[in-house]
Design a protein around this motif. Structure first.
Motif, PDB file in Angstrom:
ATOM      1  N   GLU A 155      58.667  61.342 -76.369  1.00 49.84           N
ATOM      2  CA  GLU A 155      58.119  61.690 -75.419  1.00 49.84           C
ATOM      3  C   GLU A 155      58.286  60.771 -74.109  1.00 49.84           C
ATOM      4  O   GLU A 155      57.890  60.851 -73.463  1.00 49.84           O
ATOM      5  CB  GLU A 155      56.533  60.608 -76.187  1.00 49.84           C
ATOM      6  N   LEU A 156      59.455  59.694 -73.992  1.00 53.50           N
ATOM      7  CA  LEU A 156      59.594  59.276 -73.370  1.00 53.50           C
ATOM      8  C   LEU A 156      60.596  59.566 -72.725  1.00 53.50           C
ATOM      9  O   LEU A 156      61.118  59.766 -70.783  1.00 53.50           O
ATOM     10  CB  LEU A 156      60.285  57.439 -73.651  1.00 53.50           C
ATOM     11  N   ALA A 157      61.975  60.446 -72.897  1.00 48.88           N
ATOM     12  CA  ALA A 157      62.943  61.273 -71.966  1.00 48.88           C
ATOM     13  C   ALA A 157      62.852  62.729 -71.945  1.00 48.88           C
ATOM     14  O   ALA A 157      63.331  62.608 -71.581  1.00 48.88           O
ATOM     15  CB  ALA A 157      63.706  61.843 -73.508  1.00 48.88           C
ATOM     16  N   THR A 158      61.255  62.783 -71.609  1.00 46.79           N
ATOM     17  CA  THR A 158      60.692  64.209 -71.702  1.00 46.79           C
ATOM     18  C   THR A 158      59.853  63.305 -70.300  1.00 46.79           C
ATOM     19  O   THR A 158      59.246  64.673 -69.862  1.00 46.79           O
ATOM     20  CB  THR A 158      59.774  65.034 -72.170  1.00 46.79           C
ATOM     21  N   GLY A 159      59.362  62.625 -70.404  1.00 46.63           N
ATOM     22  CA  GLY A 159      58.212  62.032 -69.588  1.00 46.63           C
ATOM     23  C   GLY A 159      56.630  62.249 -70.215  1.00 46.63           C
ATOM     24  O   GLY A 159      56.036  61.761 -68.188  1.00 46.63           O
ATOM     25  N   ARG A 160      56.550  62.042 -71.483  1.00 42.56           N
ATOM     26  CA  ARG A 160      55.251  61.956 -71.942  1.00 42.56           C
ATOM     27  C   ARG A 160      54.596  61.102 -71.799  1.00 42.56           C
ATOM     28  O   ARG A 160      53.392  61.386 -72.038  1.00 42.56           O
ATOM     29  CB  ARG A 160      55.087  63.230 -72.683  1.00 42.56           C
ATOM     30  N   LEU A 161      55.516  60.147 -71.575  1.00 38.21           N
ATOM     31  CA  LEU A 161      55.492  58.492 -72.050  1.00 38.21           C
ATOM     32  C   LEU A 161      56.262  57.664 -71.247  1.00 38.21           C
ATOM     33  O   LEU A 161      57.178  57.825 -71.119  1.00 38.21           O
ATOM     34  CB  LEU A 161      55.755  58.877 -73.199  1.00 38.21           C
ATOM     35  N   GLU A 162      55.204  56.412 -70.403  1.00 38.01           N
ATOM     36  CA  GLU A 162      55.744  55.915 -69.593  1.00 38.01           C
ATOM     37  C   GLU A 162      56.446  55.121 -70.245  1.00 38.01           C
ATOM     38  O   GLU A 162      56.015  54.111 -71.739  1.00 38.01           O
ATOM     39  CB  GLU A 162      54.752  55.241 -68.728  1.00 38.01           C
ATOM     40  N   TRP A 163      57.532  53.847 -69.707  1.00 40.98           N
ATOM     41  CA  TRP A 163      58.231  52.956 -70.369  1.00 40.98           C
ATOM     42  C   TRP A 163      57.345  52.085 -70.941  1.00 40.98           C
ATOM     43  O   TRP A 163      57.141  51.625 -71.866  1.00 40.98           O
ATOM     44  CB  TRP A 163      59.760  52.108 -69.425  1.00 40.98           C
ATOM     45  N   ALA A 170      68.444  45.784 -71.308  1.00 39.60           N
ATOM     46  CA  ALA A 170      67.633  46.786 -72.557  1.00 39.60           C
ATOM     47  C   ALA A 170      66.922  47.814 -71.421  1.00 39.60           C
ATOM     48  O   ALA A 170      66.833  48.896 -72.026  1.00 39.60           O
ATOM     49  CB  ALA A 170      66.467  46.101 -73.835  1.00 39.60           C
ATOM     50  N   ALA A 171      65.960  46.745 -71.140  1.00 39.76           N
ATOM     51  CA  ALA A 171      64.991  47.519 -70.065  1.00 39.76           C
ATOM     52  C   ALA A 171      65.335  48.339 -69.018  1.00 39.76           C
ATOM     53  O   ALA A 171      64.710  48.716 -68.674  1.00 39.76           O
ATOM     54  CB  ALA A 171      63.868  46.840 -69.301  1.00 39.76           C
ATOM     55  N   GLU A 172      66.593  48.677 -68.635  1.00 39.87           N
ATOM     56  CA  GLU A 172      67.162  49.304 -67.846  1.00 39.87           C
ATOM     57  C   GLU A 172      67.529  50.553 -68.109  1.00 39.87           C
ATOM     58  O   GLU A 172      67.460  51.622 -67.259  1.00 39.87           O
ATOM     59  CB  GLU A 172      69.025  48.545 -67.708  1.00 39.87           C
ATOM     60  N   VAL A 173      67.316  50.706 -69.557  1.00 43.19           N
ATOM     61  CA  VAL A 173      67.386  52.692 -69.843  1.00 43.19           C
ATOM     62  C   VAL A 173      65.841  52.565 -69.300  1.00 43.19           C
ATOM     63  O   VAL A 173      66.138  54.035 -68.881  1.00 43.19           O
ATOM     64  CB  VAL A 173      66.946  52.295 -71.217  1.00 43.19           C
ATOM     65  N   ALA A 174      64.577  52.175 -68.864  1.00 38.90           N
ATOM     66  CA  ALA A 174      63.755  52.688 -68.598  1.00 38.90           C
ATOM     67  C   ALA A 174      63.958  53.438 -66.952  1.00 38.90           C
ATOM     68  O   ALA A 174      63.219  54.236 -66.658  1.00 38.90           O
ATOM     69  CB  ALA A 174      62.557  51.624 -68.662  1.00 38.90           C
ATOM     70  N   HIS A 175      65.784  52.444 -66.302  1.00 41.91           N
ATOM     71  CA  HIS A 175      65.301  53.623 -64.839  1.00 41.91           C
ATOM     72  C   HIS A 175      66.339  54.544 -64.701  1.00 41.91           C
ATOM     73  O   HIS A 175      66.558  55.856 -64.124  1.00 41.91           O
ATOM     74  CB  HIS A 175      66.154  52.414 -64.095  1.00 41.91           C
ATOM     75  N   ARG A 176      66.590  55.593 -65.790  1.00 38.82           N
ATOM     76  CA  ARG A 176      67.411  56.336 -66.247  1.00 38.82           C
ATOM     77  C   ARG A 176      66.145  57.807 -67.058  1.00 38.82           C
ATOM     78  O   ARG A 176      67.051  58.800 -67.523  1.00 38.82           O
ATOM     79  CB  ARG A 176      68.339  56.305 -67.320  1.00 38.82           C
ATOM     80  N   LEU A 177      64.918  57.029 -67.253  1.00 39.55           N
ATOM     81  CA  LEU A 177      63.971  58.595 -67.769  1.00 39.55           C
ATOM     82  C   LEU A 177      63.134  58.894 -66.916  1.00 39.55           C
ATOM     83  O   LEU A 177      62.827  58.333 -65.805  1.00 39.55           O
ATOM     84  CB  LEU A 177      63.105  57.735 -68.627  1.00 39.55           C
ATOM     85  N   PRO A 178      62.869  60.189 -67.146  1.00 39.78           N
ATOM     86  CA  PRO A 178      63.197  60.888 -68.524  1.00 39.78           C
ATOM     87  C   PRO A 178      64.240  61.665 -67.753  1.00 39.78           C
ATOM     88  O   PRO A 178      65.129  62.134 -67.079  1.00 39.78           O
ATOM     89  CB  PRO A 178      62.032  62.297 -68.237  1.00 39.78           C
ATOM     90  N   VAL A 179      65.256  62.372 -68.819  1.00 41.77           N
ATOM     91  CA  VAL A 179      66.403  62.756 -69.205  1.00 41.77           C
ATOM     92  C   VAL A 179      66.043  64.633 -69.052  1.00 41.77           C
ATOM     93  O   VAL A 179      66.690  65.163 -68.878  1.00 41.77           O
ATOM     94  CB  VAL A 179      67.433  61.720 -70.439  1.00 41.77           C
ATOM     95  N   VAL A 180      65.241  64.918 -69.367  1.00 42.50           N
ATOM     96  CA  VAL A 180      64.545  66.084 -69.575  1.00 42.50           C
ATOM     97  C   VAL A 180      63.004  66.753 -69.092  1.00 42.50           C
ATOM     98  O   VAL A 180      62.533  65.262 -69.518  1.00 42.50           O
ATOM     99  CB  VAL A 180      65.298  66.643 -71.342  1.00 42.50           C
TER     100      VAL A 180
END
Length: 127
Positions: free
Chosen positions: A91-99, A115-125
């Motif tokens: 859901e995160l990776a596809t933009g269906r859910l916000e971080w 760790a929260a820096e992952v959020a800046h790269r979402l969604p990936v697809v």
């Protein structure tokens, strides 16, 4: 799947499309192989768009990748870890859910200052 192999965008979209009805609440849980493929390819995509070894992104039991540039760890538990289940990750990776929603609801465990820096790269697809 070899870590160094880049992810084909078409392969990633197809893998995520196979589980999309479930993510949208319109279908049964997908076959384990389909779910594993979608998780692994999307995690590898994250590692490709956020190269580095300062954060470990875990989606047990399917896969874990190291990503985000910065200091790397070499032994023991990494200082920056993000862990979640397959559905939440996809859901995160596809933009269906916000971080922020995922973290605040307890669906994602985040530890470490980076760790929260992952959020800046979402969604990936997007599918």
């Amino acid at each position: 799947m070899p870590k160094s192999r880049s992810v084909d965008p078409g392969e990633l979209r197809a893998a995520v499309a196979a589980v999309a009805p479930w993510l949208d609440g319109r279908g049964d849980e997908p076959a384990r192989d389909d779910l594993a493929t979608a998780v692994r390819l999307s995690l590898r995509t994250l590692a490709g768009v956020a190269p580095g070894r300062s954060v470990e992104m875990r989606v047990p039991p399917y896969a874990a990748v190291q990503c985000v540039a910065g200091p790397r760890h070499t032994r023991g538990t990494p200082p920056n870890v993000v862990e979640t289940d397959a559905r939440t990750w996809l859901e995160l990776a596809t933009g269906r859910l916000e971080w922020t929603e995922a973290v605040e609801s307890g669906r994602v465990d985040v530890s470490g200052a980076r760790a929260a820096e992952v959020a800046h790269r979402l969604p990936v697809v997007r599918v």
